[in-house]
Design an enzyme around this catalytic site. Sequence first.
Site, PDB file in Angstrom:
ATOM      1  CB  CYS A 164     -18.476  -5.476   5.477  1.00 30.17           C
ATOM      2  SG  CYS A 164     -17.261  -4.367   6.164  1.00 30.17           S
ATOM      3  CB  CYS A 166      -0.992  -0.168   1.038  1.00 32.85           C
ATOM      4  SG  CYS A 166      -2.022   1.545   1.385  1.00 32.85           S
ATOM      5  CB  CYS A 210      -0.604   0.015   8.201  1.00 33.10           C
ATOM      6  SG  CYS A 210      -1.317  -1.462   7.115  1.00 33.10           S
ATOM      7  CB  CYS A 216     -15.390  -7.654   6.594  1.00 32.90           C
ATOM      8  SG  CYS A 216     -14.464  -6.164   6.249  1.00 32.90           S
ATOM      9  NE  ARG A 220     -17.273  -5.886  13.980  1.00 31.55           N
ATOM     10  CZ  ARG A 220     -17.683  -5.519  12.990  1.00 31.55           C
ATOM     11  NH1 ARG A 220     -16.930  -5.010  12.087  1.00 31.55           N
ATOM     12  NH2 ARG A 220     -18.751  -6.321  12.533  1.00 31.55           N
ATOM     13  CB  CYS A 236     -18.214  -0.585   9.420  1.00 29.37           C
ATOM     14  SG  CYS A 236     -16.952  -1.324  10.503  1.00 29.37           S
ATOM     15  CB  CYS A 258      -1.755   3.766   8.218  1.00 26.69           C
ATOM     16  SG  CYS A 258      -2.701   4.269   6.999  1.00 26.69           S
TER      17      CYS A 258
HETATM   18  S1  SF4 Z   1      -4.063   0.908   7.013  1.00 25.45           S
HETATM   19 FE1  SF4 Z   1      -2.496  -0.032   5.663  1.00 25.45          FE
HETATM   20  S2  SF4 Z   1      -3.333  -1.040   4.129  1.00 25.45           S
HETATM   21 FE2  SF4 Z   1      -4.860   0.846   4.910  1.00 25.45          FE
HETATM   22  S3  SF4 Z   1      -4.439   2.614   3.856  1.00 25.45           S
HETATM   23 FE3  SF4 Z   1      -3.185   2.612   5.660  1.00 25.45          FE
HETATM   24  S4  SF4 Z   1      -1.098   1.697   5.078  1.00 25.45           S
HETATM   25 FE4  SF4 Z   1      -2.884   1.177   3.428  1.00 25.45          FE
END
Ligand code: SF4
Length: 335
Positions: free
Chosen positions: A150, A75, A82, A119, A282, A210, A79
Amino acid sequence: MLESVIDIRGLDNAERSKVQARAEAPQRWTVDEIVALFELPFADLMHQAQTVHRENFDPNGVQVSTLLSIKTGGCSEDCGYCPQAARYHTDVEKQDLMQLEEVLAAARAAKENGASRFCMGAAWRSPKQRDLEPVLKMIQEVKAMGLETCATLGMLKDGQAEQLKDAGLDYYNHNLDTAPEYYGDVITTRTYQDRLDTLDRVRNVDINVCCGGIIGMGESRPQRAGLLAQLANMERPPESVPINLLTQVEGTPMYGTDELDPFEFVRTIAAARITMPQSFVRLSAGRQSMHEGIQALCFLAGANSIFYGEKLLTTGNPEAEADKALFGKLGIHPL
Ligand code: SF4
């Protein structure tokens, strides 16, 4: 009640309905009011949360969803929690979008394991049209199995929510993650407003929302309350509110953050229940690492939905079996 301060006798029907709608509008919460909930003695907070819970839900019913990662890793976002962000060096193996048949096999197994909702998550900043099309097919087919559907696919552009709705999507997951004032410490590649815009697109086509966040990322208690205030004060609070506990993954910037006290997590669940009385709250990421006693306190505090993760799909899986055993010990039944 508004009627006690506004004399509605002289109003026409349309005006009366507006007054009525305002009187019935969900209660609005300030951050300070939510912090005050967190600061209650634990037993008082639990009593209040349990009272609200019993007024709105079957107190012993818990909804079970299964999450499948249909496209993993690589990705472009940043974040900080992540392991799927391409820029962090973690053990997550990149995996392209799964084939339809594999997804359907997983959905069948989820259903056999008692899940009522399936999901599908894809690690995209935002789906391109060529990405979305196979996912629309997955949604149609999973829905045809009798499961609620979902999806969590990142930010949506104009027109994409409509396509998801037409395919039969019941819920779209898009988290706010944290309070607006802490957000910049967690993510820089998209703004809080970007997230709210996607949520608006989902709401506008009448897909259930959600939306929740992650606790234990180094935020303060007022910031935890700030996240809940954002959610509770939405025009319509989310139907489903996932409260995740940070799972610290080596290689991500959040690795090594001070561990959150488990009682603070329970307090967060209780405050979510009180401020969003009609939402499903949740227990999501991080639940598997929690002691059973803490999970039981979370259910007592008003959590009434859990995820079985993607690795928990087959019968005989030890973690799925442990969940079933815990439900048995607590007299909980799946909704
Ligand atoms: S949480 Fe992870 S997968 Fe989702 S947008 Fe952020 S970096 Fe990308």
